[in-house]
Scaffold this active site. Sequence first.
Site: not given
Ligand code: TNX
Length: 491
Positions: A306
């Site tokens: 992300e």
């Molecule tokens: C996605 S999974 C994220 C996390 C959040 C999560 C909540 C991932 C690699 N990144 O930063 O905590 O969703 O479900």
Amino acid sequence: MHNPQDCCACLIPKPASLFPGTGDFKISSNTKLFSQTDNAEIAIIANFLSAYLQQASGYKIAFASGSPDQGAGNIQFTLNGDTSLGEEGYELFITADAVRLSANRPAGLFYGVQTLRQLISAPPAASISLPAVSIRDLPRFSWRGAMLDVARHFFGVEDVKRYIDLLAHYKMNRLHLHLTDDQGWRIEIKSWPNLTEIGGQTQVGGHLAGRGYYTQEQYKEIGEYAHSRYVVIVPEIDTPGHTNAALASYAELNSSEEAPALYEGTQVGFSTLWINSEITYQFLDDVIRELAALTPTSYIHIGGDEAQSTPEEDYKKFIKRIQEIVASHGKRTIGWGEIGAAEILPGTIAQHWVGSAYLEAKRQGAKIILSPANKTYLDMKYDASSPLGLDWAGLISVKDAYDWEPGSYMHELEESDILGIEAPLWSETLLTIKDIEYMAFPRLIGIAELAWSPKGQSWEEYRQRLAAHGKHMEAMGINFYKAPDLDWGEM
Ligand code: TNX
């Protein structure tokens, strides 16, 4: 009346092969535990079992090692040199006369002991017995993991130890600790003390109780505890996004050269390290050097997810460089699936959660850890009425988490591309170990079975075994979710 034979029908994960025998082995005041091999590691495993049996039966079960075969009446451990059992497999033969547990390596004895513990659960008060059975058992995947997010909310050493105990009991062997994120930096780094002095001082919602971090001593203590339970700690420093806690701690890590405020919300994708500044790489080199020195095992997870605020070309440059830093400290890089967009260096592992970038990683030779969000994300609600959790990847029932085939679930991934499975637990909505247990159990143990047991188990059989296993979770004091579509019986 308790029938010991019933326990064979409630083992989780299900052994690779199991043949029930007749009769049972009674634990008495005369029962002793022997190991033919005189070895400190085996002594620890044996003492673990003897303490457990003593607690369950009230009898003191003496342990002696380096003794020849004791024959009838006792429990006996052997390292049998059977390499076909691998590092983690074991054989367990229980008859009315003796309990014989053997393995190629000590980890196999440890897993055999976990099976024994499940076989003696919920005994009648006055006598403890083990059902006659022959088991030969070894895992399907080498990576059987869980991830705990200690950044969004902090969980102390005792909570982490409890989670390790529970993982190990279900034959899981990896605990990935998500140590840093926008809302908190949870590992002491001596060369950059503000990371914890400033970045460790809040969490989601800002609740004061529970914010914090692990000192280096505490982190080592967790690692040693995990090691004694055959669990490898996989520390994650999430980069280049998910870094607000670090950016708030040091202005020089920001391209604006100004530190943002600490963050207590739950948005993602807004933070990034300053990619085109050498200070950033000095910082990462220091952090990874200190973390590598504290982590005796092989892996460092660098996040990589992300990174919406990092321009694409910068992201690629960054991911290549951080892999080099990890390698220079003698470790293997793991990153979330998105790292597939960058150049992948030999040995790097990609952890799939959403999207298809894992395919780019695979094409470049990376092995894959499976954490598909719609199956393995333990922070997703069970159903719309779940009091905790999120739902962006969907509602995940106990059945949903179990009833999928990892070897063929992912488009264009063969079983040989897959190291194993890991179930992440993100903690935006979780404050206590009871909350952790409620979201993890029982879905986590279904994932443990997918990772350990042979391919081709059935949900219909598992749902009954799981319901029967409820008493064992209860006896272990696990705060598990009693899914209404399972018949848990009297608790
Ligand atoms: C996605 S999974 C994220 C996390 C959040 C999560 C909540 C991932 C690699 N990144 O930063 O905590 O969703 O479900």
